[in-house]
Design a protein around this motif. Sequence first.
Motif, PDB file in Angstrom:
ATOM      1  N   ASN A 189      -6.963  -4.853  -6.216  1.00 34.93           N
ATOM      2  CA  ASN A 189      -6.401  -3.511  -6.349  1.00 34.93           C
ATOM      3  C   ASN A 189      -7.445  -2.491  -5.915  1.00 34.93           C
ATOM      4  OD1 ASN A 189      -3.603  -3.349  -7.812  1.00 34.93           O
ATOM      5  ND2 ASN A 189      -4.724  -4.994  -8.841  1.00 34.93           N
TER       6      ASN A 189
ATOM      7  N   PHE B 216      -8.108   1.671  -5.419  1.00 35.87           N
ATOM      8  CA  PHE B 216      -7.675   3.037  -5.704  1.00 35.87           C
ATOM      9  C   PHE B 216      -8.600   3.991  -4.950  1.00 35.87           C
ATOM     10  CE2 PHE B 216      -6.614   0.340  -9.274  1.00 35.87           C
ATOM     11  CZ  PHE B 216      -5.292   0.675  -9.541  1.00 35.87           C
TER      12      PHE B 216
ATOM     13  N   THR C 245       0.850  -1.186   0.000  1.00 36.50           N
ATOM     14  CA  THR C 245       0.000   0.000   0.000  1.00 36.50           C
ATOM     15  C   THR C 245       0.887   1.238   0.000  1.00 36.50           C
ATOM     16  OG1 THR C 245      -1.770   1.179   1.178  1.00 36.50           O
ATOM     17  CG2 THR C 245      -0.191  -0.027   2.535  1.00 36.50           C
TER      18      THR C 245
ATOM     19  N   TYR D 248     -13.525   5.317  -3.012  1.00 41.54           N
ATOM     20  CA  TYR D 248     -12.611   4.333  -3.570  1.00 41.54           C
ATOM     21  C   TYR D 248     -13.339   3.387  -4.517  1.00 41.54           C
ATOM     22  CZ  TYR D 248     -14.499   1.122  -0.008  1.00 41.54           C
ATOM     23  OH  TYR D 248     -15.319   0.351   0.764  1.00 41.54           O
TER      24      TYR D 248
ATOM     25  N   HIS E 176      -3.134   3.783  -3.335  1.00 42.55           N
ATOM     26  CA  HIS E 176      -3.255   2.519  -4.074  1.00 42.55           C
ATOM     27  C   HIS E 176      -2.831   1.381  -3.151  1.00 42.55           C
ATOM     28  CE1 HIS E 176      -1.337  -0.623  -6.858  1.00 42.55           C
ATOM     29  NE2 HIS E 176      -2.641  -0.804  -6.907  1.00 42.55           N
TER      30      HIS E 176
END
Length: 734
Positions: free
Chosen positions: A397, A399, A262, A418, A350
Motif C-alpha cells: 500500500n 499513500f 490505484t 509518499y 493511494h
Amino acid sequence: MRRILLACSLLLLTVLHVSAQGMNSIDPEGNIRESSRNKDKEKKEDFPRGMRVWTVDEKFGDISPAVPDTLPEMFMNTIFTTGLRGEFNTTGNVGAARQNRIFTDRSDYDDFIFNEPYGYFITHPGDFHFTNTYSPITNLSFNTCGNRTNGEDHFKALFATNAGKRIGLGMKFDYIYGRGYYSDNSSSLSGFTLWGSYLGDRYQAHLLTTLNHQKQAENGGITNDNYITHPESFNDNYTEAEIPTMLSSNWNRNDNQHIFFTHRYSLGFQRKVPMTEEEIKAKKFAMESAKENAARRAKEKAQKEAEEGGNEFDEEDYERQAALNATVAEESADTTWLKNEYVPVTSFIHTLKFNNYRHIYQAYQTPDSYYAFSYPTIARYGNDSIYDETSHYRLTNTFAVALLEGFNKYAKAGLKAYVTSDLKHFTLPDSLHQSVSYNEHNIHVGGQLVKSEGNTLHYNANAEFCVAGAALGDIEVNGEADLNFRLLKDTVQLAASGFFHLLDPTFYYTHYHSRHFWWDDDEMSKVTHTRIEGRFSLQRTRSNLRVAVDNLTNYAYFATTYDVTADHLRLNNAAMVRQTSENISILTASLSQQFQLSLLHLDTELTYQKSSHPDIIPLPSLNVYANLYLRFKIAHVLDCDLGADVRYFTHYNAPDFVPGIAQYAVQENKESRVELGGYPIVNAYANFFLKHARFFVMMSHVNHAGKGGDYFLTPHYPLNQRIFRFGVSWNFFN
C-alpha cells in the motif's frame, strides 16, 4: 498439410473480409485514419471508430500516453519467445523460460524469482495499456506451426469498450500451447486479464486483475550435443523427437493472481483552453448528428401539423426556410472551439498491489545419481519422486501527496512525497514433511521530482528509503532526463538515466528448501548496483546510440555444477547461490540504424558488451540483428514487407538452465563448460497489413541445412529446425 490449408484459408478469409469492410487504420498516435469508402458508411452507422491507450505508473498511477499494439512493423517477430530481435536465450519451445543476453535490459519485477523467466507472459501493471474507445473493439490474434504432435499455437483475444466518456473497460485472454519438437519439452500457459478505468476531473481510478497458469515440461536438455552438432557421427538419422533427453515426466508449474488498484482525488480549478483537433472533429461529428436529427424531427412535426390543419405541406418552401435558419444559426455559432478544463493542483493518491504466487516442481521419477544431494522433504509418489512447493504473497500500500506541475507558469515541476507499507509472506517445505513460514513487513518513505510537460526538457528523479523492517537500510535512487532540440533540420534527443540501488538479495537467494536443493543464509550482504546510461538519437536519419556503464558489488547469482560421464550423461547436478565481493563493471554500447533506398530497407542493431568478470556475469561481446526487406503495396491497398532477418551473437559461456529451480545459472564446471554462439539464425518472411488486419507467412531458421550446426541458445537445449509459420491479428469495431 491440413494445418497449411487451414492457414491459407484463414489468410484468404482475412483479405476478403477486410477488403469488403473497408476498415480504417490506426496511426502510431492511436488516432483513426478514415478511408474514403468509410466516411459515408460512418454517417450511416452513426458511430466513430478509434482507441486511445496509456500506461500508468505502478507507484503513483500517473498517466503516460502509449502507442497501441496495432502497428504492422515486425509483427512476424512478436510470436517468438526469443524476443523481437532474438535477444533472449531460451530452452527452445514457445512459452519456455528465457533470459536476456543484453545485461542492461534484464528486468527483475518481483521477489518471486520463478516468474522471472516467464516475465513476457505476465501482465505487469506499469507496462499494461489501459484503453478508451470510441466504440467497442475486439482483437483476435493467432499464430501456428507444426502439427498435432509437435506444433506451436498461440491465441490471444482482447475486448475493450467504454461506458460513457470516462469509464473504460476491457478483458484479455492469452493462451500458449507448445507441444514441443523435442521430447518432454511441451508448454501450456494461460492468462486472463480484466481492467477498468475512470478518468474524472477530480477523481481517477485504474483497476487491473490477472490470473495466470504456466506449466512447462522439463527434459534437462539432450543427452549428447553431437546429435545436433555432428549428426554424421551416428549410424542412424534421428528426428528431433527421437533425440534422447536427460529427463522425462518432470514439470515446473506456476500459478499466480494479481490485483492492482490505484486512485486519486485532486483539488484544483477550472479554466478555458482550446480543443485538440480530435476533440474538434468529435464535437463537429456530434453537432452534425444532432443537427440532422433535429431537422428530421422538425420536418416530421411540420408535416403532421399541415395534415391535421387540412393544408398541403409545401416541401420546397419548408426546405428554403430551414436553409435560411441554418445559415443564421451557423453565423451566430461559437467557432472559438474552447472547452472547460479542470486543472488539478494537489492530489491525494493511494495505490494497492496484491500478488499471490505458488510454484511446484514435480517429477515422478529421476535417473539414478542425477542429483548431487537429497533432503528429507515431501515425496508423494515414491522415493525417487519430487514435489517441491513454495508459495508467496505480497501486499503493498502506497499513500502519496502530490503537488502537480503545470497549474501555473511558475510550477515547472511536480513534487510528491509518499510512504509505502510492504508486507511479504513466504512458505517452504521443512524437514519431517512440515512447512515453515517467513514474514517481512517493511516501511519505505520517499519523494519524487518530475517534469513531463513541454517539448524541450523532461526529467524525473525519485528517492526511496526503507526506514523499518527486515530490509532496513535499503536505498533506491532513480533519475532520468531528456533534452530535445532542432539541429540542421533534424530533431535531436539527448537522454540520460541512472540509478543507485543498495538492496538485500531477494528472499529465495537467502532461503530455499526442496528435495535436492537447500540453502539458508541470513548473513548475505546488501547488493550495490549503480548504472549510468546515455542515449543520442537523430529522428531524420533514424539513428539511435546507447551507452551504459553498470557497476555491481556483492552481486548474488545462481551457479550450477555437474559431472559428465563417458556416455555424455550429466549427473550429480547441483545448484547453489553465490555472492561475490568482487567489484564488477559492465560496459554496453548499442547502435540502432535504419537505411532506406527506394523500396529497399535495412534495419540494424549492434550491441557490444564487456564484463570485467565473465566467469560471474558471462555475456557475448557482440549481439547483432539485421532485417533486409522490400516494402511495397499490392493493388494499392495491401502493404507488404518481403524479406529476411538474421540474429547472431559471438561465442561465450552462456548460463545453463536448472530445471529443479527454473533458473538460469552460471556454469562452474570448468572442465566441461559449454560455449555457445557464432551461429546465425535466419528467418524469411512476408508480412502484410490491410486496413485492420495484420498477417504473415514465415520460414523460420531457413538456413538449417540438416547437416549439423551449433544452433543452441541454452547449453544442451537446441533450437527448433526449419519451420513454416503463419499468423494473423484482426481488429473488429462495434
